[in-house]
Design an enzyme around this catalytic site. Structure first.
Site, PDB file in Angstrom:
ATOM      1  N   ARG A   1      39.339 -10.872 -39.344  1.00 12.65           N
ATOM      2  CA  ARG A   1      38.339 -11.035 -40.422  1.00 12.65           C
ATOM      3  C   ARG A   1      38.162 -12.518 -40.735  1.00 12.65           C
ATOM      4  NH1 ARG A   1      41.866  -9.325 -45.820  1.00 12.65           N
ATOM      5  NH2 ARG A   1      42.361 -11.471 -46.356  1.00 12.65           N
ATOM      6  N   GLY A   2      37.262 -12.800 -41.672  1.00 17.04           N
ATOM      7  CA  GLY A   2      37.106 -14.150 -42.229  1.00 17.04           C
ATOM      8  C   GLY A   2      36.797 -15.211 -41.185  1.00 17.04           C
TER       9      GLY A   2
ATOM     10  N   ASN B   1      46.599 -29.087 -54.597  1.00 20.50           N
ATOM     11  CA  ASN B   1      45.969 -28.127 -55.514  1.00 20.50           C
ATOM     12  C   ASN B   1      47.029 -27.587 -56.460  1.00 20.50           C
ATOM     13  OD1 ASN B   1      43.251 -27.683 -55.351  1.00 20.50           O
ATOM     14  ND2 ASN B   1      43.398 -26.010 -53.867  1.00 20.50           N
TER      15      ASN B   1
ATOM     16  N   ASP C   1      52.720  -9.999 -35.261  1.00 17.73           N
ATOM     17  CA  ASP C   1      52.955 -10.848 -36.425  1.00 17.73           C
ATOM     18  C   ASP C   1      53.406 -12.209 -35.903  1.00 17.73           C
ATOM     19  OD1 ASP C   1      54.022 -12.213 -38.600  1.00 17.73           O
ATOM     20  OD2 ASP C   1      54.610 -10.354 -39.609  1.00 17.73           O
TER      21      ASP C   1
ATOM     22  N   THR D   1      34.852 -16.716 -48.137  1.00 15.06           N
ATOM     23  CA  THR D   1      35.584 -15.626 -47.465  1.00 15.06           C
ATOM     24  C   THR D   1      36.265 -14.758 -48.525  1.00 15.06           C
ATOM     25  OG1 THR D   1      37.664 -16.838 -47.373  1.00 15.06           O
ATOM     26  CG2 THR D   1      36.202 -17.064 -45.463  1.00 15.06           C
TER      27      THR D   1
ATOM     28  N   ASN E   1      44.752 -19.883 -36.476  1.00 13.53           N
ATOM     29  CA  ASN E   1      43.935 -19.701 -37.682  1.00 13.53           C
ATOM     30  C   ASN E   1      44.644 -18.868 -38.747  1.00 13.53           C
ATOM     31  OD1 ASN E   1      41.215 -19.120 -39.210  1.00 13.53           O
ATOM     32  ND2 ASN E   1      42.075 -17.127 -38.673  1.00 13.53           N
ATOM     33  N   ALA E   2      45.563 -17.990 -38.343  1.00 12.79           N
ATOM     34  CA  ALA E   2      46.211 -17.095 -39.317  1.00 12.79           C
ATOM     35  C   ALA E   2      46.807 -17.918 -40.450  1.00 12.79           C
ATOM     36  CB  ALA E   2      47.305 -16.273 -38.634  1.00 12.79           C
TER      37      ALA E   2
ATOM     38  N   TYR F   1      51.328 -23.896 -50.212  1.00 10.26           N
ATOM     39  CA  TYR F   1      50.180 -23.929 -49.294  1.00 10.26           C
ATOM     40  C   TYR F   1      49.833 -25.376 -48.928  1.00 10.26           C
ATOM     41  CZ  TYR F   1      45.461 -22.710 -47.589  1.00 10.26           C
ATOM     42  OH  TYR F   1      44.335 -22.543 -46.835  1.00 10.26           O
TER      43      TYR F   1
HETATM   44  P1  NAD Z   1      41.701 -14.390 -44.510  1.00  8.38           P
HETATM   45  O1  NAD Z   1      42.785 -14.004 -45.460  1.00  8.38           O
HETATM   46  O2  NAD Z   1      40.340 -13.796 -44.735  1.00  8.38           O
HETATM   47  O3  NAD Z   1      42.140 -14.037 -43.001  1.00  8.38           O
HETATM   48  C1  NAD Z   1      43.402 -14.415 -42.499  1.00  8.38           C
HETATM   49  C2  NAD Z   1      43.773 -13.484 -41.349  1.00  8.38           C
HETATM   50  O4  NAD Z   1      45.073 -13.900 -40.863  1.00  8.38           O
HETATM   51  C3  NAD Z   1      43.884 -12.007 -41.757  1.00  8.38           C
HETATM   52  O5  NAD Z   1      43.195 -11.185 -40.848  1.00  8.38           O
HETATM   53  C4  NAD Z   1      45.388 -11.753 -41.717  1.00  8.38           C
HETATM   54  O6  NAD Z   1      45.724 -10.411 -41.403  1.00  8.38           O
HETATM   55  C5  NAD Z   1      45.844 -12.727 -40.634  1.00  8.38           C
HETATM   56  N1  NAD Z   1      47.271 -13.034 -40.742  1.00  8.38           N
HETATM   57  C6  NAD Z   1      47.963 -13.348 -41.862  1.00  8.38           C
HETATM   58  N2  NAD Z   1      49.261 -13.500 -41.574  1.00  8.38           N
HETATM   59  C7  NAD Z   1      49.405 -13.281 -40.235  1.00  8.38           C
HETATM   60  C8  NAD Z   1      50.506 -13.280 -39.352  1.00  8.38           C
HETATM   61  N3  NAD Z   1      51.758 -13.523 -39.793  1.00  8.38           N
HETATM   62  N4  NAD Z   1      50.287 -13.015 -38.045  1.00  8.38           N
HETATM   63  C9  NAD Z   1      49.038 -12.750 -37.580  1.00  8.38           C
HETATM   64  N5  NAD Z   1      47.957 -12.723 -38.387  1.00  8.38           N
HETATM   65  C10 NAD Z   1      48.145 -12.985 -39.695  1.00  8.38           C
HETATM   66  O7  NAD Z   1      41.659 -15.977 -44.527  1.00  8.38           O
HETATM   67  P2  NAD Z   1      40.457 -17.005 -44.187  1.00  8.38           P
HETATM   68  O8  NAD Z   1      39.829 -17.405 -45.467  1.00  8.38           O
HETATM   69  O9  NAD Z   1      39.626 -16.482 -43.099  1.00  8.38           O
HETATM   70  O10 NAD Z   1      41.320 -18.264 -43.681  1.00  8.38           O
HETATM   71  C11 NAD Z   1      41.624 -18.507 -42.328  1.00  8.38           C
HETATM   72  C12 NAD Z   1      42.383 -19.814 -42.216  1.00  8.38           C
HETATM   73  O11 NAD Z   1      41.624 -20.864 -42.831  1.00  8.38           O
HETATM   74  C13 NAD Z   1      43.740 -19.804 -42.930  1.00  8.38           C
HETATM   75  O12 NAD Z   1      44.660 -20.575 -42.187  1.00  8.38           O
HETATM   76  C14 NAD Z   1      43.420 -20.480 -44.248  1.00  8.38           C
HETATM   77  O13 NAD Z   1      44.565 -21.052 -44.821  1.00  8.38           O
HETATM   78  C15 NAD Z   1      42.412 -21.506 -43.812  1.00  8.38           C
HETATM   79  N6  NAD Z   1      41.548 -22.018 -44.878  1.00  8.38           N
HETATM   80  C16 NAD Z   1      40.655 -21.208 -45.514  1.00  8.38           C
HETATM   81  C17 NAD Z   1      39.841 -21.740 -46.512  1.00  8.38           C
HETATM   82  C18 NAD Z   1      38.796 -20.923 -47.226  1.00  8.38           C
HETATM   83  O14 NAD Z   1      38.070 -21.483 -48.070  1.00  8.38           O
HETATM   84  N7  NAD Z   1      38.654 -19.638 -46.945  1.00  8.38           N
HETATM   85  C19 NAD Z   1      39.970 -23.081 -46.871  1.00  8.38           C
HETATM   86  C20 NAD Z   1      40.896 -23.868 -46.213  1.00  8.38           C
HETATM   87  C21 NAD Z   1      41.674 -23.326 -45.210  1.00  8.38           C
END
Ligand code: NAD
Length: 435
Positions: free
Chosen positions: A207-208, A334, A251, A376, A275-276, A340
């Site tokens: 997702r995301g 933050n 995982d 997201t 990305n996770a 984080y």
């Molecule tokens: P999200 O929560 O929508 O998706 C994250 C995905 O990672 C999920 O599908 C989850 O199941 C998977 N995941 C979590 N732990 C895992 C593990 N141990 N093993 C395998 N998969 C795992 O998050 P997002 O918003 O799509 O963010 C994706 C990345 O971008 C992350 O690293 C997040 O920190 C980073 N990020 C996001 C934002 C934002 O504004 N959304 C901003 C800065 C950084």
């Protein structure tokens, strides 16, 4: 999560009110689509100082018609690599002052600079000045325009970077300083599907942002493996089916994650996207140990362990690409995110230190994308006022979309990006946080 304010400001009453009240005026960004893959309009090529770059043939290959007298250019490239003195900086003003007003909405301004010469403090001062200039101009231009600085010595090694920055794919990348080396990289046979014949693995792709990254890499021709935790199986299968990829349920914090990936991909891997990621927010004073360690382990520990395992196993092929996900929270910090912020700052440390060694030893580049506020599920859960502040506090006055992070990742992953290494590029609309 819909940005209703952005829609409202596009209406006549919205335009009237935002102008009268001095409110942020986000412009709808022009993003890539198969129907409209390029910016609409001409490219204006300007020079300040005595440049030695052979730039014209590279700009010609970006697909934008070059016109020395473009009335309303879609893009302006200012070659300032020859700027060596404070006096030379006058030429930067002379080149851009007359044209900056006429750059089209969602247009691009790309300034080219040279690496800083530590043996010449005048050159270093003049070249460093370009950073402050670029970042300030990015805060002035509005209308969805972006302004970025690329430091380079060889125009053809920077082709993939210029193509990216001069295209709709970089809609949410602004105020960035990107250093490009001079390593030769192969030109893909199929420019529209540059990753043909390559295998990419994206973690957290159910997702995301991860889903968007998987889709962009598949669009570019890669065989994509959608990796996510077993609990996300249904979503992972949906994504894999949509993009014609496969699923690996794992995982990433498992001690043997690297070995299991190598085992699942006996033919090797070309693109690895870490990305996770998770958040477990609390102020430090209220943060239990498990919130601290789970975030550090998913976002950083597992990235280090699996990368080491895959490199040691030789599972990443030559000309491979590693892209890790940092965050502006790791740059600006933050409240409520000591765990984080630490994990994401750690990602940038990992990238910068590993990049030269991975390239020398394995022919693999290592870069990071640092998203700002991206729309997201993760950010939809943020309380309303903090969410609105996150959306508006950037030069483009809006949140980014997962596809913006995906396009930046696809540029790092491009076979022609072999000279882009050790970079941390923010996809944040030039967020005011951590600027
Ligand atoms: P999200 O929560 O929508 O998706 C994250 C995905 O990672 C999920 O599908 C989850 O199941 C998977 N995941 C979590 N732990 C895992 C593990 N141990 N093993 C395998 N998969 C795992 O998050 P997002 O918003 O799509 O963010 C994706 C990345 O971008 C992350 O690293 C997040 O920190 C980073 N990020 C996001 C934002 C934002 O504004 N959304 C901003 C800065 C950084």
């Amino acid at each position: 999560m819909a940005d209703r304010y952005l829609s409202f400001t596009g209406t006549a009453p919205g335009r009237f009110l935002t102008r009268r009240l001095g409110l942020p005026r986000p412009a709808p960004l022009r993003r890539w689509s198969a129907e409209r893959p390029a910016l609409d309009g001409e490219l204006l090529h300007l020079t300040a100082g005595a440049s030695r770059l052979d730039l014209a043939p590279v700009l010609a290959r970006t697909g934008l018609p070059t016109d020395e007298a473009a009335g309303k250019p879609a893009a302006v490239v200012l070659d300032a690599t020859g700027v060596r003195t404070v006096e030379d900086l006058d030429e930067v003003h002379a080149a851009l002052h007359p044209v900056v007003r006429s750059v089209a909405e969602s247009g691009r301004i790309v300034v080219l600079g040279a690496p800083l010469d530590s043996a010449d403090h005048h050159q270093a001062a003049a070249q460093q000045a370009l950073e402050g200039f670029t970042r300030s101009l990015g805060k002035e231009t509005g209308g969805g325009r972006t302004v970025n600085l690329v430091r380079l010595t060889d125009a053809s090694a920077a082709e993939s970077t210029l193509r990216f920055l001069l295209s709709p794919k970089s809609a949410y990348v602004s105020g960035q300083v990107i250093a490009v080396g001079d390593e030769e990289s192969p030109s893909p046979e199929d420019a529209d599907r540059p990753l043909t014949g390559r295998t990419a693995l994206v973690t957290g792709a159910a997702r995301g942002i991860g889903e968007a990254v998987a889709a962009a890499l598949a669009r570019d021709g890669a065989e994509v493996v959608v990796l996510d935790v077993p609990q996300a199986e249904e979503d992972a299968r949906r994504v894999a089916e949509r993009i014609g990829g496969s699923v690996l349920l794992l995982d990433m914090t498992a001690a043997d994650a690297g070995a299991r990936i190598a085992e699942a991909l006996p033919g090797g891997l070309d693109v690895l996207v870490h990305n996770a990621g998770i958040t477990r927010d609390r102020r430090l004073v209220n943060m239990a140990k498990d919130r601290w360690s789970s975030v550090l382990d998913v976002n950083l520990g597992s990235v280090l362990r699996t990368t080491d395992a895959l490199l040691e196993a030789g599972a990443l092929r030559r000309d491979g690409r590693i892209v890790a996900t940092a965050s502006i929270a790791g740059i600006a910090g933050n409240a409520g995110q000591t765990n984080y912020g630490a994990s994401k700052a750690g990602v940038t440390g990992f990238v910068r230190a590993l990049a030269p060694r991975a390239l020398a030893g394995h022919g693999v580049t290592v870069n990071a994308v640092a998203p700002g506020f991206i729309e997201t599920k993760m950010t939809a859960a943020v309380p309303l006022f903090i969410r609105e502040a996150g959306r508006r506090m950037n030069s483009l006055a809006q949140g980014g979309l997962p596809v913006d992070v995906a396009e930046t990742t696809a540029w790092f992953a491009h076979p022609g990006s072999g000279a882009v290494n050790g970079q941390v590029v923010r996809v944040c609309g030039q967020s005011l946080l951590g600027a």
